[in-house]
Design a protein around this motif. Structure first.
Motif, PDB file in Angstrom:
ATOM      1  N   TRP A 152       0.820  -1.207   0.000  1.00  0.00           N
ATOM      2  CA  TRP A 152       0.000   0.000   0.000  1.00  0.00           C
ATOM      3  C   TRP A 152       0.858   1.263   0.000  1.00  0.00           C
ATOM      4  CZ3 TRP A 152       1.275   2.874   4.223  1.00  0.00           C
ATOM      5  CH2 TRP A 152       1.692   2.202   5.376  1.00  0.00           C
ATOM      6  N   THR A 153       0.278   2.303  -0.586  1.00  0.00           N
ATOM      7  CA  THR A 153       0.873   3.633  -0.562  1.00  0.00           C
ATOM      8  C   THR A 153      -0.226   4.624  -0.201  1.00  0.00           C
ATOM      9  OG1 THR A 153       2.497   3.071  -2.272  1.00  0.00           O
ATOM     10  CG2 THR A 153       2.063   5.403  -1.898  1.00  0.00           C
ATOM     11  N   LEU A 154      -0.004   5.367   0.849  1.00  0.00           N
ATOM     12  CA  LEU A 154      -0.968   6.368   1.304  1.00  0.00           C
ATOM     13  C   LEU A 154      -0.395   7.746   0.999  1.00  0.00           C
ATOM     14  CD1 LEU A 154      -3.681   6.605   2.997  1.00  0.00           C
ATOM     15  CD2 LEU A 154      -2.187   7.210   4.912  1.00  0.00           C
ATOM     16  N   ARG A 155      -1.237   8.621   0.438  1.00  0.00           N
ATOM     17  CA  ARG A 155      -0.792   9.974   0.114  1.00  0.00           C
ATOM     18  C   ARG A 155      -1.747  11.004   0.710  1.00  0.00           C
ATOM     19  NH1 ARG A 155       0.706   7.166  -4.720  1.00  0.00           N
ATOM     20  NH2 ARG A 155       2.938   7.463  -5.190  1.00  0.00           N
ATOM     21  N   TRP A 156      -1.167  12.132   1.116  1.00  0.00           N
ATOM     22  CA  TRP A 156      -1.968  13.268   1.552  1.00  0.00           C
ATOM     23  C   TRP A 156      -1.163  14.543   1.344  1.00  0.00           C
ATOM     24  CZ3 TRP A 156       0.497  10.164   5.195  1.00  0.00           C
ATOM     25  CH2 TRP A 156       1.355  10.803   6.100  1.00  0.00           C
ATOM     26  N   THR A 157      -1.835  15.676   1.533  1.00  0.00           N
ATOM     27  CA  THR A 157      -1.187  16.982   1.390  1.00  0.00           C
ATOM     28  C   THR A 157      -1.403  17.795   2.659  1.00  0.00           C
ATOM     29  OG1 THR A 157      -1.540  16.984  -1.009  1.00  0.00           O
ATOM     30  CG2 THR A 157      -1.098  19.119   0.037  1.00  0.00           C
ATOM     31  N   PHE A 158      -0.319  18.286   3.222  1.00  0.00           N
ATOM     32  CA  PHE A 158      -0.426  19.154   4.385  1.00  0.00           C
ATOM     33  C   PHE A 158      -0.925  20.526   3.958  1.00  0.00           C
ATOM     34  CE2 PHE A 158       2.874  16.521   6.748  1.00  0.00           C
ATOM     35  CZ  PHE A 158       1.973  16.068   7.707  1.00  0.00           C
ATOM     36  N   GLY A 159      -1.720  21.150   4.826  1.00  0.00           N
ATOM     37  CA  GLY A 159      -2.326  22.430   4.474  1.00  0.00           C
ATOM     38  C   GLY A 159      -1.742  23.635   5.168  1.00  0.00           C
ATOM     39  N   ALA A 160      -0.753  23.432   6.063  1.00  0.00           N
ATOM     40  CA  ALA A 160      -0.232  24.572   6.825  1.00  0.00           C
ATOM     41  C   ALA A 160       1.279  24.507   6.989  1.00  0.00           C
ATOM     42  CB  ALA A 160      -0.925  24.648   8.190  1.00  0.00           C
TER      43      ALA A 160
ATOM     44  N   VAL B 155      -5.722  18.924  10.345  1.00  0.00           N
ATOM     45  CA  VAL B 155      -5.722  17.569   9.793  1.00  0.00           C
ATOM     46  C   VAL B 155      -5.742  17.655   8.275  1.00  0.00           C
ATOM     47  CG1 VAL B 155      -7.110  15.462   9.598  1.00  0.00           C
ATOM     48  CG2 VAL B 155      -6.924  16.652  11.791  1.00  0.00           C
ATOM     49  N   PRO B 156      -4.960  16.830   7.586  1.00  0.00           N
ATOM     50  CA  PRO B 156      -5.016  16.843   6.119  1.00  0.00           C
ATOM     51  C   PRO B 156      -6.446  16.648   5.620  1.00  0.00           C
ATOM     52  CG  PRO B 156      -3.139  15.558   6.865  1.00  0.00           C
ATOM     53  CD  PRO B 156      -3.940  15.887   8.087  1.00  0.00           C
ATOM     54  N   ALA B 157      -6.757  17.327   4.527  1.00  0.00           N
ATOM     55  CA  ALA B 157      -8.138  17.334   4.047  1.00  0.00           C
ATOM     56  C   ALA B 157      -8.552  16.029   3.391  1.00  0.00           C
ATOM     57  CB  ALA B 157      -8.327  18.491   3.061  1.00  0.00           C
ATOM     58  N   GLY B 158      -7.616  15.256   2.865  1.00  0.00           N
ATOM     59  CA  GLY B 158      -7.984  14.028   2.191  1.00  0.00           C
ATOM     60  C   GLY B 158      -6.814  13.088   2.047  1.00  0.00           C
TER      61      GLY B 158
ATOM     62  N   SER C 290       7.484  15.917  -0.602  1.00  0.00           N
ATOM     63  CA  SER C 290       7.911  16.852  -1.639  1.00  0.00           C
ATOM     64  C   SER C 290       6.994  18.061  -1.554  1.00  0.00           C
ATOM     65  CB  SER C 290       7.836  16.210  -3.028  1.00  0.00           C
ATOM     66  OG  SER C 290       8.171  17.148  -4.029  1.00  0.00           O
ATOM     67  N   GLY C 291       7.531  19.170  -1.089  1.00  0.00           N
ATOM     68  CA  GLY C 291       6.672  20.320  -0.830  1.00  0.00           C
ATOM     69  C   GLY C 291       5.696  19.972   0.276  1.00  0.00           C
ATOM     70  N   SER C 292       4.411  20.155   0.010  1.00  0.00           N
ATOM     71  CA  SER C 292       3.395  19.797   1.007  1.00  0.00           C
ATOM     72  C   SER C 292       2.850  18.389   0.805  1.00  0.00           C
ATOM     73  CB  SER C 292       2.243  20.807   0.950  1.00  0.00           C
ATOM     74  OG  SER C 292       1.649  20.811  -0.348  1.00  0.00           O
ATOM     75  N   ALA C 293       3.254  17.719  -0.282  1.00  0.00           N
ATOM     76  CA  ALA C 293       2.734  16.389  -0.603  1.00  0.00           C
ATOM     77  C   ALA C 293       3.539  15.305   0.115  1.00  0.00           C
ATOM     78  CB  ALA C 293       2.770  16.156  -2.110  1.00  0.00           C
ATOM     79  N   VAL C 294       2.833  14.411   0.790  1.00  0.00           N
ATOM     80  CA  VAL C 294       3.462  13.354   1.587  1.00  0.00           C
ATOM     81  C   VAL C 294       3.065  11.992   1.022  1.00  0.00           C
ATOM     82  CG1 VAL C 294       3.734  12.359   3.888  1.00  0.00           C
ATOM     83  CG2 VAL C 294       3.368  14.822   3.629  1.00  0.00           C
ATOM     84  N   THR C 295       4.033  11.099   0.950  1.00  0.00           N
ATOM     85  CA  THR C 295       3.794   9.727   0.501  1.00  0.00           C
ATOM     86  C   THR C 295       4.312   8.768   1.562  1.00  0.00           C
ATOM     87  OG1 THR C 295       4.047  10.341  -1.824  1.00  0.00           O
ATOM     88  CG2 THR C 295       4.271   8.007  -1.272  1.00  0.00           C
TER      89      THR C 295
END
Length: 384
Positions: free
Chosen positions: A67-75, A126-129, A90-95
């Motif tokens: 599995w690979t879970l991804r989300w984007t931090f908002g702050a 909390v990450p939005a999605g 990478s930037g705000s994107a987390v894998t």
């Protein structure tokens, strides 16, 4: 006492998430569900500039072998170190990707991982999605109200430690135990450069005052021994033993695989819970941590290394006076604290407490080379 390396024992030993007390714990939870997955994101503790989080995944779709879970931090949050997953940003994107032992998820199965991160001291939403293997977890997301940070030093732990095994266990006693008072993490953050001692009591184990009292005496004897041998010794937390009500029953700690072979399961599960609850690192530049759990299982034990001592039920029983002569447990604690301060096992029974001579305590000592290694090692500055 055989020198052993935990595979990811703090990638999982460190691999563990732990105790919510180092910073006053604040919890923010988000749930996102679809036909494919459910994710729970929890901030367990938060302090000036840093926080510790746990991410739980439940697979609601077909079985997966990775599995690979991804989300984007908002702050502007960043991940500093993680355990139980390979996490990149990478930037705000987390894998986050599975590690070798938690990639397979049957339908309805769950796994979790944790990380320490940084935030801007203003907002830590909390990450939005989330997406799991490219499929959005798009169910309703609920976040608890925003939280205020509590101050504590930022963890500086890297997720790797390699404890050595403790000496072979003796048979465990099964004492009767009195009803449990409220047992919870200490509300105050201990001073830096102290030794913290935890007794993790599984949820189905009744409280027994002999355990925190006995553990305090054992580590106080080790404190006296270090002073005798080195002319300096470590400082203990003012609450010598922090009693922690475990989240799981004894059998769960004993039978849930963690950190490789069964020898480590109980103590690794304990350490993961302590790290998650208290935001502890492994190693941790703030404290040396000693954890004992009233659980063991067949063939289980414990060990020490990189600022940690992790011990199972027979050591806890021994400290409580229920498992043979106390000198055995005094010598064992000196031995494991030696590992925590950076010493390896001695190669033979040589009269030092880092060998099997520990069983002859107090007739074992540190060699001059061992003293030098402690004083000049990563935790030498803890001694005064």
């Amino acid at each position: 006492m055989h020198q052993r390396r935990l595979r990811a024992v703090l990638t999982s030993l460190a691999t563990a998430a732990c105790l919510a007390g180092a910073a006053v714990g604040t919890t923010v939870a988000a749930h996102a569900a679809s036909a494919a997955c459910q994710v729970t994101y929890t901030v367990g503790s938060q302090w000036g500039g840093g926080f510790s989080a746990n991410v739980a995944i439940t697979n609601l779709g077909d079985p997966v072998s990775g599995w690979t879970l991804r989300w984007t931090f908002g702050a502007g949050q960043t991940v500093a170190q993680a355990w139980n997953a390979n996490v990149t940003q990478s930037g705000s994107a987390v894998t986050a990707a599975n590690v070798s032992y938690n990639g397979s998820l049957a339908t309805g199965a769950s796994t979790s991982f944790g990380f320490n991160g940084t935030w801007n001291n203003a907002a830590n939403p909390v990450p939005a999605g989330f997406t799991l293997n490219g499929v959005a977890c798009t169910g309703g997301t609920t976040a608890s109200p925003s939280v205020s940070p509590s101050k504590s030093p930022s963890p500086s732990a890297s997720p790797s430690a390699s404890p050595s095994r403790s000496p072979s266990p003796s048979p465990s006693a099964s004492p009767s135990r009195s009803p449990s008072p409220s047992a919870s993490p200490s509300p105050a953050t201990p001073p830096a450069r102290t030794v913290r001692v935890f007794w993790l009591k599984p949820s189905d184990v009744a409280y027994d005052q002999r355990y925190p009292d006995g553990m305090a005496k054992v580590v106080q004897e080790a404190q006296r021994f270090f002073k005798q041998e080195l002319g300096k010794t470590f400082t203990l937390n003012s609450t010598v033993v922090e009693v922690v009500n475990g989240d799981q029953q004894r059998s769960w700690y004993e039978n849930t695989p963690k950190c490789g072979d069964k020898y480590w399961w109980a103590v690794c599960n304990m350490q993961e819970e302590l790290r998650r609850k208290f935001g502890l690192g492994a190693p941790d530049s703030r404290w040396i941590n000693v954890g004992e759990v009233s659980a063991e299982g067949d063939g289980a034990g414990g060990g020490g290394g990189n600022g940690w001592v992790i011990l199972s039920g027979h050591d806890a029983d021994g400290a409580a006076g229920l498992n043979g002569a106390m000198n055995r447990w005094y010598g064992g604690m000196v031995h494991e604290l030696g590992h925590a301060f950076g010493l390896p096992d001695a190669t033979s029974t040589d009269g030092t407490c880092m060998s099997a001579s520990l069983y002859d305590y107090p007739n074992c000592h540190f060699s001059q080379a061992q003293k030098n290694a402690i004083l000049n090692g990563p935790y030498g500055g803890f001694l005064s």
